[in-house]
Scaffold this active site. Structure first.
Site, short mmCIF file in Angstrom:
data_model
loop_
_atom_site.label_atom_id
_atom_site.label_comp_id
_atom_site.label_asym_id
_atom_site.label_seq_id
_atom_site.Cartn_x
_atom_site.Cartn_y
_atom_site.Cartn_z
N SER A 100 0.84 -1.19 0.00
CA SER A 100 0.00 0.00 0.00
C SER A 100 0.89 1.25 0.00
O SER A 100 1.65 1.45 -0.95
CB SER A 100 -0.96 -0.02 1.20
OG SER A 100 -1.95 0.96 1.06
N ASP A 159 -9.06 -4.77 -6.04
CA ASP A 159 -8.70 -3.85 -4.96
C ASP A 159 -9.55 -2.59 -5.07
O ASP A 159 -9.44 -1.85 -6.05
CB ASP A 159 -7.21 -3.51 -5.09
CG ASP A 159 -6.68 -2.70 -3.92
OD1 ASP A 159 -7.50 -2.09 -3.20
OD2 ASP A 159 -5.46 -2.67 -3.73
N HIS A 179 -7.69 -5.28 -1.35
CA HIS A 179 -6.45 -4.54 -1.12
C HIS A 179 -5.40 -5.38 -0.40
O HIS A 179 -4.22 -5.37 -0.76
CB HIS A 179 -6.74 -3.26 -0.34
CG HIS A 179 -5.54 -2.38 -0.16
ND1 HIS A 179 -4.76 -1.98 -1.22
CD2 HIS A 179 -4.98 -1.81 0.94
CE1 HIS A 179 -3.78 -1.20 -0.79
NE2 HIS A 179 -3.89 -1.10 0.51
#
Length: 707
Positions: free
Chosen positions: A577, A652, A684
């Protein structure tokens, strides 16, 4: 060849030596919850000074004063009450000192634990979500699809909204969970009114996610407000139960695109307070509204900043004085502190006068003391304090070093203190509100005692500005200072996530220890921008995400390279991320340092990220075109020299596929080789059994190209 050798070494260490020579399997490294010190899940029994937890016999209550234990409910007794066949006790909560709440298969049961009988059952329709209880009215509000309903104590349901347009969503989370928003339903204290968010997503663009589970594949479109583009429009409705009518609050401070957070009812249920934030997130007004008419009564005060204002919590009214409340902000004195106000907006005092971030933890019924968790002892610790509201005198209540999680009893006579440190796996203590420990409820044994563990160190180095940067360092198993070892540099680096804390094993993930057991030095450091360090330390990243963070991370690596047992030619970096963004930023900006990188779900260009988060830290692309261009990784694709693997959840909804695919496309344009592995059904974070595959993929990549 390397993978085969690694397997042979692992098997020999698992089976040929004594218990202290055990090493982690990949499955243990990913889903080995038994390797973390596990404390009892303790709840206070409503407003009683008795706490509850699960043991072999079932749900047990333990009196705070005498320590007397009583089995309140066994699994067979619960099954008989609710007509189920449960093998273990489900999740539960306490409605009051005698009423247990259990949810199962679309029903919520209220159970009298003294009589061991069912008090009430609420049966919800298919698709019901966001069930929110009103104790005063003995009712539940809930949503089905995009509309809001409530169910009275007789089990009758009533529609609060009836919007056929699916772009209009009622009673649910808004602003993608930013600004401390966790729900969209707000009962008044007297249970006679129901506040709710209403968001209009008509102008928000759709983003398609590919579902491959059908024969021909389907596109699932989500609303995704990208930075600088049209965002959702949020309003606040108040529904009157008696009349069945709704008024919408007159919130028109900053035009249509504004954020509404910190929704708080006055104790008398006549006024609603809202923190209204402009889309630029640098100007906030605390407003009060008449709940019956929707009219704005007053703006109590405003917060402005050259960077951003970040309201995270609602107001807390004083229990002995409904005309005063606590307000939390870091926009006054540089740290999140608590301020005492009256309902007319007059500042009475700064209640927590400390140069550290604090968080409200409780208040006694007399309103004499306010309890708060604070980082004032150390940024890597959380300690409990209380402050005398009248005199301002503060007292530290948790003397042991480490990270303390506190659960106050209903009247704040006692608290449960669950804490750990690098020295202590986990202790759970019962203490009085003056900090005196009554008894130890649980002392958790080291769950890793049978494993060959690499040495874990918690420490700090100095940043360029002289501030402390905290790190954790894991040396390889059976460390030999005369050898040279490759390095795994794990990175996150983004706001609201502190990776290094003074808890057991310095907050490692077991995969880090897995890599240390297989011959790697593992290094993690928190940079500027991370929490519990004050506003200036965090906001330095504003309009240039990744730049200061990279300098701090490289500062840590340069320090690490000073040790003779570090192989400076074999340094890899991995993150997910924001950490994926940092990974690609580091390997492209510092190709002489990083040989291998594995980036998961990476932000590539902030113009493709959601408006609420992205515009806080970067402003909009229209306001900050130079900053967006500078930090974009699209322009860095041509600079990639090392080996890079990108992993991405194909559905995602947080960092959408456009990011990583666009980077791959740019690598192709520049004839730059890069490796890519999508997880077709993952969002995600790749979770469950798929995550074992993911972390083996990450491990294999470092084994192939770094060792």
């Amino acid at each position: 060849m390397k993978k085969t050798l690694l397997t042979i070494i692992g098997l020999s260490m698992m089976f040929g030596l004594n218990a202290q020579e055990k090493i982690l399997t990949m499955e243990e490294a990913v889903v080995g919850y038994h390797l973390y010190p596990r404390a009892k899940y303790i709840q206070w029994q409503g407003d009683k000074n008795q706490f509850t937890y699960l043991d072999r016999e079932g749900l047990t209550g333990e009196s705070a004063d005498k320590g007397e234990k009583t089995v309140l409910l066994t699994v067979p007794e619960l099954n008989k009450i609710i007509g189920a066949d449960l093998k273990g006790f489900p999740n539960f909560s306490w409605l009051d000192g005698n009423t247990l709440v259990v949810a199962r298969q679309g029903k919520i049961y209220h159970i009298d634990v003294e009589k061991k009988q069912l008090k009430q059952t609420f049966s919800f329709p298919k698709g019901a979500a966001n069930q929110t209880y009103s104790k005063a009215g003995n009712m539940y509000a809930y949503t089905v699809d995009n509309n809001l309903y409530y169910m009275d104590e007789r089990g009758n349901s009533y529609a609060v909204t009836s919007d056929e347009n699916k772009n209009i969503v009622n009673g649910q989370v808004v602003s993608r969970n930013e600004f401390g928003i966790t729900g969209g339903i707000f009962w008044s204290p007297d249970g006679k009114k129901l506040g709710f968010y209403r968001k209009d997503e008509s102008e928000v663009t759709n983003f398609p996610l590919l579902d491959i589970n059908s024969r021909t594949g389907d596109l699932k479109e989500i609303k995704y407000p990208m930075a600088g583009m049209k965002s959702e429009l949020v309003t606040m409705g108040v529904y009157d139960i008696a009349s069945g009518t709704t008024v919408f609050l007159d919130v028109n401070d900053f035009g249509r695109e504004q954020y509404l957070t910190g929704v708080t009812w006055a104790p008398e249920s006549d006024i609603v307070y809202i923190q209204v934030l402009n889309r630029g997130q640098d100007h906030m007004r605390l407003n009060k509204y008449d709940a019956s008419t929707g009219k704005q009564i007053a703006t109590l005060f405003e917060e402005k900043s050259d960077t951003y204002v970040e309201p995270q919590n609602g107001l807390v009214f004083m229990k002995n004085n409904p005309k005063q409340f606590l307000y939390e902000t870091n926009n006054r004195d540089g740290y999140f502190n608590l301020y005492l106000y009256d309902v007319n907006g007059k500042l009475i005092k700064r209640l927590t006068d400390v140069d550290a971030d604090v968080a409200y933890a409780g208040m006694d019924r007399a309103g004499k003391y306010v309890y708060y968790l604070s980082s004032e002892v150390s940024p890597v610790e959380k300690q409990l304090f209380r402050v005398d509201v009248k005199s301002g005198k503060k007292t530290r209540l948790t003397p042991e070093e480490g990270w303390h999680t506190i659960t106050m009893s209903g009247d704040c006579s006692y608290f449960i203190d669950s804490y750990s440190s690098v020295k202590t796996p986990r202790n759970v203590d019962l203490a009085t509100n003056s900090g005196k420990v009554v008894r130890r409820v649980q002392e958790v044994e080291n769950p890793n005692k049978d494993y060959n563990w690499g040495e874990v160190t918690l420490g700090s180095i100095k940043a360029d500005d002289g501030s402390d940067l905290y790190y954790r360092l894991i040396k390889p198993m059976n460390f030999d200072p005369n050898k040279k070892y490759p390095v795994i540099h794990y990175v996150y680096g983004g706001p609201h996530a502190q990776m290094v804390t003074n808890i057991w094993n310095a907050n490692i993930r077991m995969w880090e220890m897995y890599m240390a057991q297989h011959g790697y030095v593992v290094f993690i450091i928190d940079n500027h921008g991370t929490p519990n360090r004050g506003k200036a330390f965090e906001e330095v990243i504003h309009r240039q995400c990744g730049q200061v963070e990279m300098k701090d991370q490289v500062k840590g690596i340069e320090w690490l390279k000073s040790f003779p047992w570090v192989d400076a030619e074999r340094i890899g970096v991995h993150g997910w991320s924001y950490g994926g963004f940092m990974t690609i930023s580091l390997i492209t900006n510092y190709p002489d340092i990083y040989k291998v990188g594995v980036a998961g779900g990476p932000v590539i260009d902030w113009k493709w990220y959601e408006a609420m988060y992205g515009e806080r830290y970067m402003d909009s692309p229209q306001e900050n075109p130079e900053g967006y261009a500078k930090v974009s990784l699209i322009a860095k694709a041509k600079d990639l020299k090392g080996k890079l693997l990108i992993c991405q959840g194909a559905v995602d909804p947080v960092v959408v596929w456009q990011h990583s695919l666009s980077f791959i496309r740019e690598c192709i344009k520049n004839n730059v080789q890069v490796d890519y592995f999508p997880y077709p059904c993952a969002e995600h974070n790749v979770m469950g059994r798929d995550r074992i595959h993911l972390m083996q993929k990450v491990t294999d990549y470092f084994e192939d190209y770094l060792k």
